[in-house]
Design an enzyme around this catalytic site. Structure first.
Site, PDB file in Angstrom:
ATOM      1  N   CYS A 113       0.856  -1.190   0.000  1.00 20.49           N
ATOM      2  CA  CYS A 113       0.000   0.000   0.000  1.00 20.49           C
ATOM      3  C   CYS A 113       0.889   1.235   0.000  1.00 20.49           C
ATOM      4  CB  CYS A 113      -0.881  -0.008   1.262  1.00 20.49           C
ATOM      5  SG  CYS A 113      -1.999   1.397   1.395  1.00 20.49           S
ATOM      6  N   HIS A 156      -9.298  -3.533  -2.057  1.00 23.57           N
ATOM      7  CA  HIS A 156      -8.257  -2.815  -1.311  1.00 23.57           C
ATOM      8  C   HIS A 156      -8.557  -1.318  -1.307  1.00 23.57           C
ATOM      9  CE1 HIS A 156      -3.842  -2.123  -0.213  1.00 23.57           C
ATOM     10  NE2 HIS A 156      -4.229  -0.912  -0.577  1.00 23.57           N
ATOM     11  N   GLU A 157      -8.966  -0.782  -2.482  1.00 25.59           N
ATOM     12  CA  GLU A 157      -9.220   0.664  -2.581  1.00 25.59           C
ATOM     13  C   GLU A 157     -10.526   1.054  -1.896  1.00 25.59           C
ATOM     14  OE1 GLU A 157      -5.645   0.601  -4.256  1.00 25.59           O
ATOM     15  OE2 GLU A 157      -6.715   2.247  -3.321  1.00 25.59           O
ATOM     16  N   HIS A 160     -10.215   1.584   1.745  1.00 19.77           N
ATOM     17  CA  HIS A 160      -9.694   2.899   2.140  1.00 19.77           C
ATOM     18  C   HIS A 160     -10.831   3.898   2.360  1.00 19.77           C
ATOM     19  CE1 HIS A 160      -5.369   2.454   2.110  1.00 19.77           C
ATOM     20  NE2 HIS A 160      -5.331   2.052   0.850  1.00 19.77           N
TER      21      HIS A 160
HETATM   22  C1  LIG Z   1       4.141  -7.175   0.192  1.00 20.75           C
HETATM   23  N1  LIG Z   1       4.149  -7.804  -1.111  1.00 20.75           N
HETATM   24  C2  LIG Z   1       3.761  -7.118  -2.195  1.00 20.75           C
HETATM   25  O1  LIG Z   1       3.307  -5.993  -2.155  1.00 20.75           O
HETATM   26  C3  LIG Z   1       3.812  -7.854  -3.476  1.00 20.75           C
HETATM   27  C4  LIG Z   1       4.995  -8.497  -3.850  1.00 20.75           C
HETATM   28  C5  LIG Z   1       5.041  -9.187  -5.075  1.00 20.75           C
HETATM   29  C6  LIG Z   1       3.917  -9.243  -5.904  1.00 20.75           C
HETATM   30  C7  LIG Z   1       2.741  -8.620  -5.525  1.00 20.75           C
HETATM   31  C8  LIG Z   1       1.524  -8.739  -6.421  1.00 20.75           C
HETATM   32  C9  LIG Z   1       2.676  -7.938  -4.294  1.00 20.75           C
HETATM   33  N2  LIG Z   1       1.516  -7.265  -3.894  1.00 20.75           N
HETATM   34  C10 LIG Z   1       1.089  -6.109  -4.504  1.00 20.75           C
HETATM   35  N3  LIG Z   1       1.754  -5.656  -5.586  1.00 20.75           N
HETATM   36  C11 LIG Z   1       1.247  -4.549  -6.191  1.00 20.75           C
HETATM   37  N4  LIG Z   1       1.857  -4.058  -7.315  1.00 20.75           N
HETATM   38  C12 LIG Z   1       2.738  -4.918  -8.089  1.00 20.75           C
HETATM   39  C13 LIG Z   1       3.774  -4.132  -8.829  1.00 20.75           C
HETATM   40  N5  LIG Z   1       3.144  -3.057  -9.616  1.00 20.75           N
HETATM   41  C14 LIG Z   1       4.006  -2.389 -10.560  1.00 20.75           C
HETATM   42  C15 LIG Z   1       5.372  -2.246 -10.297  1.00 20.75           C
HETATM   43  C16 LIG Z   1       6.196  -1.610 -11.207  1.00 20.75           C
HETATM   44  C17 LIG Z   1       5.672  -1.059 -12.391  1.00 20.75           C
HETATM   45  C18 LIG Z   1       4.304  -1.189 -12.661  1.00 20.75           C
HETATM   46  C19 LIG Z   1       3.488  -1.857 -11.741  1.00 20.75           C
HETATM   47 CL1  LIG Z   1       1.802  -2.019 -12.116  1.00 20.75          CL
HETATM   48  C20 LIG Z   1       2.334  -2.152  -8.816  1.00 20.75           C
HETATM   49  C21 LIG Z   1       1.289  -2.908  -8.032  1.00 20.75           C
HETATM   50  N6  LIG Z   1       0.183  -3.885  -5.720  1.00 20.75           N
HETATM   51  C22 LIG Z   1      -0.426  -4.407  -4.630  1.00 20.75           C
HETATM   52  N7  LIG Z   1      -1.532  -3.804  -4.205  1.00 20.75           N
HETATM   53  C23 LIG Z   1      -2.420  -4.451  -3.213  1.00 20.75           C
HETATM   54  S1  LIG Z   1      -4.023  -4.127  -3.870  1.00 20.75           S
HETATM   55  C24 LIG Z   1      -3.516  -2.466  -4.368  1.00 20.75           C
HETATM   56  C25 LIG Z   1      -2.140  -2.730  -4.967  1.00 20.75           C
HETATM   57  C26 LIG Z   1      -1.265  -1.473  -4.979  1.00 20.75           C
HETATM   58  O2  LIG Z   1      -1.401  -0.660  -5.883  1.00 20.75           O
HETATM   59  N8  LIG Z   1      -0.386  -1.323  -3.963  1.00 20.75           N
HETATM   60  C27 LIG Z   1       0.466  -0.173  -3.970  1.00 20.75           C
HETATM   61  N9  LIG Z   1       0.006  -5.502  -3.980  1.00 20.75           N
END
Ligand SMILES: CNC(=O)c1cccc(C)c1Nc1nc(N2CCN(c3ccccc3Cl)CC2)nc(N2CSC[C@H]2C(=O)NC)n1
Length: 186
Positions: A113, A156-157, A160
């Site tokens: 997050c 998730h959103e 919030h």
């Molecule tokens: C602790 N381990 C982890 O976080 C985690 C660890 C591994 C895999 C996952 C899948 C995890 N989990 C997770 N990974 C994401 N991203 C993957 C990378 N990506 C991204 C990154 C770079 C360029 C473009 C993009 Cl697109 C951005 C989004 N996003 C979310 N969430 C939870 S739901 C809302 C969403 C969110 O936007 N969070 C900021 N969770």
């Protein structure tokens, strides 16, 4: 243009309050907010811009993360391959889950997050399919079904907007415990 400074971190009261519904027509201020939220997600996913601006990548953003207690979320979920169109690109106003599956799902690697500057390990169990009612920025109402990763991001959103953080869903005694019928998304 929004930067990481605009995103409030855990401990900020806005993250633990119930956001207010928006009424239509949206004000200029709310329309600008919608555009800036989507622009932030685009910038955060661009290798050059995110590097230059020091942005953490996200696929979703909720107005309370900007200390704006309004029921508005932005989603930008990339397509499977580099040149594919986004899987979901939308600003949703007053989103509401009207029904959901019995089946649950979680991300294999847990959730991150933009308002949480630490790794919180553990499975975040959510509904694997949801039916969502929401309005777009023009006030047009939609009712759509989502499943899998988009359903996870949307929950998730929407959390919030109700003062809920992803780690509220993690089993504190045993963060990696899972009922056998929960689907794990890799
Ligand atoms: C602790 N381990 C982890 O976080 C985690 C660890 C591994 C895999 C996952 C899948 C995890 N989990 C997770 N990974 C994401 N991203 C993957 C990378 N990506 C991204 C990154 C770079 C360029 C473009 C993009 Cl697109 C951005 C989004 N996003 C979310 N969430 C939870 S739901 C809302 C969403 C969110 O936007 N969070 C900021 N969770």
């Amino acid at each position: 243009m929004l930067t990481m400074e605009n995103i409030v971190r855990e401990g900020h009261p806005a993250l633990r309050e119930i956001a207010e519904p928006l009424s239509f027509p949206l004000s200029e201020e709310d329309l600008t907010l919608a555009n800036e939220m989507m622009e932030f997600l685009e910038n955060s996913q661009d290798p050059e811009i995110s590097e230059e601006m020091g942005l953490r990548a996200g696929v979703g953003l909720a107005a309370p993360q900007l200390a704006v207690k309004k029921r508005m979320i932005a989603l930008l979920i990339p397509g499977e391959y580099e040149d594919d169109p986004p899987e979901l690109q939308e600003v949703m106003v007053n989103p509401r889950i009207v029904s959901h599956s019995v089946e649950d799902i979680c991300l294999k690697d847990g959730e991150g997050c933009l308002s949480v500057d630490r790794d919180v390990p553990g499975y975040v169990v959510r509904h694997s399919r949801i039916t969502l009612s929401y309005q777009d920025v023009t006030g047009k109402t939609f009712k759509k079904r989502f499943k899998g990763y988009p359903a996870i991001v949307l929950q998730h959103e929407i959390d919030h907007l109700n003062g809920v953080m992803f780690y509220d869903h993690i089993n504190q005694e045993s963060p990696m415990a899972l009922d056998e019928d929960v689907k794990i998304l890799g």
